[in-house]
Design a protein around this motif. Structure first.
Motif, mmCIF file in Angstrom:
data_model
loop_
_atom_site.group_PDB
_atom_site.id
_atom_site.type_symbol
_atom_site.label_atom_id
_atom_site.label_comp_id
_atom_site.label_asym_id
_atom_site.label_seq_id
_atom_site.Cartn_x
_atom_site.Cartn_y
_atom_site.Cartn_z
ATOM 1 N N CYS A 105 -5.907 22.296 18.688
ATOM 2 C CA CYS A 105 -5.136 21.707 17.589
ATOM 3 C C CYS A 105 -6.024 21.455 16.375
ATOM 4 C CB CYS A 105 -4.486 20.403 18.047
ATOM 5 S SG CYS A 105 -3.224 20.624 19.337
ATOM 6 N N ILE A 106 -5.398 21.060 15.291
ATOM 7 C CA ILE A 106 -6.088 20.762 14.045
ATOM 8 C C ILE A 106 -6.128 19.251 13.865
ATOM 9 C CG2 ILE A 106 -5.994 20.986 11.527
ATOM 10 C CD1 ILE A 106 -4.488 23.660 12.001
ATOM 11 N N ASN A 107 -7.282 18.750 13.500
ATOM 12 C CA ASN A 107 -7.475 17.312 13.299
ATOM 13 C C ASN A 107 -7.389 16.985 11.812
ATOM 14 O OD1 ASN A 107 -8.262 14.634 13.436
ATOM 15 N ND2 ASN A 107 -10.404 15.072 13.826
ATOM 16 N N THR A 108 -6.690 15.911 11.483
ATOM 17 C CA THR A 108 -6.765 15.382 10.122
ATOM 18 C C THR A 108 -7.201 13.927 10.202
ATOM 19 O OG1 THR A 108 -5.603 15.095 8.004
ATOM 20 C CG2 THR A 108 -4.278 14.801 10.004
ATOM 21 N N ASN A 109 -8.390 13.653 9.701
ATOM 22 C CA ASN A 109 -8.954 12.305 9.730
ATOM 23 C C ASN A 109 -8.343 11.457 8.626
ATOM 24 O OD1 ASN A 109 -10.834 12.774 11.873
ATOM 25 N ND2 ASN A 109 -12.148 13.878 10.436
ATOM 26 N N VAL A 110 -7.906 10.257 8.980
ATOM 27 C CA VAL A 110 -7.233 9.371 8.033
ATOM 28 C C VAL A 110 -8.047 8.092 7.861
ATOM 29 C CG1 VAL A 110 -5.075 8.190 7.456
ATOM 30 C CG2 VAL A 110 -5.016 10.246 8.891
ATOM 31 N N ASN A 111 -8.208 7.677 6.634
ATOM 32 C CA ASN A 111 -8.881 6.416 6.330
ATOM 33 C C ASN A 111 -8.074 5.265 6.947
ATOM 34 O OD1 ASN A 111 -9.877 4.058 5.147
ATOM 35 N ND2 ASN A 111 -10.174 4.998 3.137
ATOM 36 N N PRO A 112 -8.643 4.486 7.874
ATOM 37 C CA PRO A 112 -7.870 3.409 8.515
ATOM 38 C C PRO A 112 -7.487 2.279 7.563
ATOM 39 C CG PRO A 112 -10.159 3.342 9.224
ATOM 40 C CD PRO A 112 -9.981 4.613 8.460
ATOM 41 N N GLN A 117 2.059 3.697 2.712
ATOM 42 C CA GLN A 117 2.486 4.790 1.834
ATOM 43 C C GLN A 117 1.448 5.904 1.798
ATOM 44 O OE1 GLN A 117 4.408 3.674 -1.871
ATOM 45 N NE2 GLN A 117 3.368 5.316 -2.965
ATOM 46 N N GLU A 118 0.180 5.548 1.747
ATOM 47 C CA GLU A 118 -0.879 6.561 1.743
ATOM 48 C C GLU A 118 -0.923 7.306 3.074
ATOM 49 O OE1 GLU A 118 -4.093 4.401 -1.253
ATOM 50 O OE2 GLU A 118 -3.815 3.641 0.787
ATOM 51 N N LEU A 119 -0.739 6.568 4.169
ATOM 52 C CA LEU A 119 -0.699 7.197 5.492
ATOM 53 C C LEU A 119 0.477 8.159 5.584
ATOM 54 C CD1 LEU A 119 -1.396 7.529 8.502
ATOM 55 C CD2 LEU A 119 -0.157 5.400 8.933
ATOM 56 N N GLY A 230 -3.587 12.616 -9.078
ATOM 57 C CA GLY A 230 -2.547 12.058 -8.223
ATOM 58 C C GLY A 230 -2.991 11.946 -6.780
ATOM 59 N N ARG A 231 -2.066 12.230 -5.874
ATOM 60 C CA ARG A 231 -2.314 12.016 -4.459
ATOM 61 C C ARG A 231 -3.363 12.956 -3.897
ATOM 62 N NH1 ARG A 231 3.554 10.715 -1.653
ATOM 63 N NH2 ARG A 231 3.671 8.572 -2.387
ATOM 64 N N SER A 232 -3.906 12.556 -2.740
ATOM 65 C CA SER A 232 -4.990 13.308 -2.129
ATOM 66 C C SER A 232 -4.517 14.679 -1.666
ATOM 67 C CB SER A 232 -5.561 12.510 -0.955
ATOM 68 O OG SER A 232 -4.551 12.223 -0.007
ATOM 69 N N CYS A 527 0.153 -2.882 -7.090
ATOM 70 C CA CYS A 527 -0.933 -2.045 -6.556
ATOM 71 C C CYS A 527 -1.236 -2.407 -5.106
ATOM 72 C CB CYS A 527 -2.186 -2.198 -7.413
ATOM 73 S SG CYS A 527 -2.060 -1.500 -9.073
ATOM 74 N N ARG A 528 -1.244 -3.685 -4.795
ATOM 75 C CA ARG A 528 -1.581 -4.122 -3.439
ATOM 76 C C ARG A 528 -0.564 -3.630 -2.412
ATOM 77 N NH1 ARG A 528 -2.545 -9.136 -6.269
ATOM 78 N NH2 ARG A 528 -4.801 -9.401 -6.627
ATOM 79 N N GLU A 529 0.658 -3.395 -2.851
ATOM 80 C CA GLU A 529 1.689 -2.962 -1.920
ATOM 81 C C GLU A 529 1.453 -1.550 -1.407
ATOM 82 O OE1 GLU A 529 5.545 -3.366 -3.563
ATOM 83 O OE2 GLU A 529 5.457 -5.552 -3.764
ATOM 84 N N VAL A 530 0.791 -0.703 -2.191
ATOM 85 C CA VAL A 530 0.701 0.715 -1.812
ATOM 86 C C VAL A 530 -0.712 1.289 -1.840
ATOM 87 C CG1 VAL A 530 3.058 1.227 -2.515
ATOM 88 C CG2 VAL A 530 1.233 1.435 -4.189
ATOM 89 N N LEU A 531 -1.671 0.540 -2.353
ATOM 90 C CA LEU A 531 -3.018 1.081 -2.496
ATOM 91 C C LEU A 531 -4.014 0.351 -1.606
ATOM 92 C CD1 LEU A 531 -3.279 1.509 -6.378
ATOM 93 C CD2 LEU A 531 -2.841 3.299 -4.683
#
Length: 565
Positions: A105-112, A117-119, A230-232, A527-531
């Motif tokens: 499979c393919i791994n995508t590492n996510v910042n914990p 929203q970012e996840l 914009g987004r990653s 900003c705190r709600e989504v960032l």
């Protein structure tokens, strides 16, 4: 004709050939490490309290086989499907990562630290079918998975792989005393149970067959990187690209490291390409013992690791080195066995590097790289470590400094850094436009402005486009602007980075509002709600105008000139 920097390269480095790498996939590399290093310690989870647990290379191999079996047999994933991994540094991260590779499979590492929203963006963009997430942030699962293609959730814990009684006690403290483990209503499986199920599923089966059809050129990682607009974006990195970049890094420091004799303290996050490739993957190839620190903040979290282990290999960012130097427990004796000390992710300040060398007796070798190149592109050779420079090209990589028309500039003149290497990404997933902009005729256009001297040493003189570097993390001003623009009463917004003693840079938002518009608290609250926290502006300045182009693009350089000079 020999290039000026090649005098620093070994004979093997001079004849660098991508076909020289014996391990062609991550799964094969993991198995070979087990065969070679067997009962040697591979991974230690080191908690700030000093509590620790260790597994060997043989155990890592067996456990990752079990997780591969769980993914393929129990939940029915197919080769080539994506599994997201959202965890701080711990044994569970490494077991899951190697298990994903072994499953084909393919791994995508996510910042914990990502917000829900970012996840959700990364899970959706990468089309993840399963999510492995640390239980500390499991509450984000309930907010997200229903809007994605994720059908299976596995939770891991920092105390996984501790002895049973100690695990129970530490788990009770985290859950009931400190109350840092939230409840999760979404159906999920604990890592320990997933491994148990996988162990039964693979009985009598050839686990290696799961990834038998995986080729070196196939995608191993969807590694997300921030963009300025914009987004990653998810960079597709191949198995060979990851392994080759680890080998390029090794060839730069081979005289400073020894097979099977290194103890590396991994304080940088493994979800970041630098730590993943140049410490974790390279360390496995060398049979190193990786001491995993879930978080280097506060710096006192690292104290127990330095006290309990003879650390020989340490990599950080400028802000971490500066913070360690200020710690009351910082003692030269803890670093007397260091053989290599590296820095990347953000500019290494010369003053901090000089103080570090004075206090520890070892220099900080600064490097330069990016996700799109699978890790490192240049590094200061230990034999000629030049502060203020990011080093020379690693073996097999090429660099040019070009003007706006793509023509090379004279030595010593500034221009855009472009590069090519066998470790180059395939492109950005789902973003042909961004891929076409970044990759031209086999060259990666980095957007960084650099100067190369007569010996081939590179100096970066301007940041990557408009990116803001906060403690080594890339922060997209466009992403912040998108959030603030949704606040009622905001007419225009421009975000730039300004110098900060603690984090290197910090975001500042310049906002144009209607009369009696939103307050600073309202904007920061949005900003705190989504960032993630490090993306939140530390200041909001209300202004009469934000300079933009005819198409509405923020002129950040002019914004700096208008309001900061």
């Amino acid at each position: 004709m020999q290039k000026p920097w090649e005098k620093y390269h070994s004979p093997e480095a001079l004849t660098f050939d991508k076909t020289n790498i014996g391990n062609q996939t991550l799964a094969q590399m993991c198995r070979e490490a087990s065969r070679t290093y067997g009962d040697r310690p591979a991974l230690t989870t080191m908690l700030p309290t000093g509590a620790q647990t260790t597994i060997t290379y043989a155990e890592l191999d067996a456990l990752s086989d079990q997780f591969a079996g769980y993914l393929r047999e129990d939940i029915g994933l197919a080769a080539g499907e994506t599994v997201a991994l959202m965890s701080p540094n711990c044994i569970g991260f490494c077991v899951a990562s190697m298990g994903i590779a072994k499953a084909g499979c393919i791994n995508t590492n996510v910042n914990p630290l990502y917000t829900a929203q970012e996840l959700e963006h990364q899970l959706t963009d990468g089309n993840a079918k399963a999510l492995v997430i640390v239980d500390l942030f499991g509450d984000k699962v309930d907010q997200v998975v229903g809007h994605t293609n994720v059908k299976h959730v596995v939770t891991l814990s920092l105390v996984d792989f501790f002895p049973m009684l100690k695990k129970a006690f530490l788990g009770f403290v985290l859950k009931r005393v400190r109350k840092v483990v939230p409840d999760i209503s979404t159906p999920h499986v604990r890592m320990s149970d997933a491994l148990a199920r996988g162990r039964k599923s693979i009985a009598g089966k050839d686990v290696a067959a799961y990834a038998k059809q995986v080729k070196p050129s196939d995608t191993a990682l969807l590694q997300y990187t921030s963009g300025t607009t914009g987004r990653s974006k998810g960079a597709e990195l191949s198995h060979s690209g990851v392994l080759l970049n680890a080998h390029q890094g090794y060839l730069m420091v081979e005289d400073e490291v020894k097979d099977g004799a290194e103890t590396a303290l991994i304080a940088l996050p493994l979800y970041h390409i630098t730590a993943y490739v140049l410490i974790f993957i390279l360390g496995m190839k060398l049979g190193s013992h990786a001491v995993l620190a879930p978080s280097p903040r506060p710096p006192s979290n690292l104290k127990a690791a330095f006290e309990k282990y003879t650390i020989t290999w340490f990599t950080g960012v400028n802000t971490l080195f500066a913070a360690l130097l200020a710690e009351p427990w910082f003692d030269r004796r803890m670093f007397e066995n260091l053989r290599f000390c590296g820095s990347g992710g953000a500019a290494q300040q010369t003053g901090v590097a000089l103080k570090w060398q004075e206090r520890t007796g070892i220099g900080i070798n600064q490097g330069y790289g990016m996700t799109e190149i699978s890790g490192v592109l240049t590094l200061n050779p230990p034999s000629d470590n030049r502060f203020g420079k990011v080093g020379i090209p690693v073996p097999g990589a090429e660099i040019r400094i070009v003007d706006d028309d793509g023509y090379e500039v004279p030595l010593g003149a500034p221009g855009e850094v472009i590069a090519r290497s066998p470790t180059l990404m395939k492109g950005y997933v789902n973003r042909p436009d961004a891929t076409e902009e970044a990759l031209r005729d086999g060259w990666l256009y980095t957007g960084d402005i650099g100067v190369m001297d007569a010996d081939g040493f590179l100096e970066i003189v301007d940041r990557k486009k408009d990116m803001i570097l906060v403690s080594g993390f890339n922060v997209s001003p466009g992403e912040i602007e998108d959030v603030i623009s949704t606040v009622p009463g905001v007419i225009q917004v421009g975000v730039i980075g300004i110098p900060d003693d603690k984090t290197g840079e910090t975001p500042v938002a310049f906002v144009v509002c209607v009369d009696e518009g939103p307050t600073e608290d309202a904007i920061l609250g949005a900003c705190r709600e989504v960032l993630t926290n490090y993306k939140i502006p530390r200041q909001v300045r209300f202004v009469d105008a934000v300079p933009v182009t005819l198409t509405g693009k923020v002129l950040r350089r002019q914004l700096r000139e208008d309001y900061l000079n």
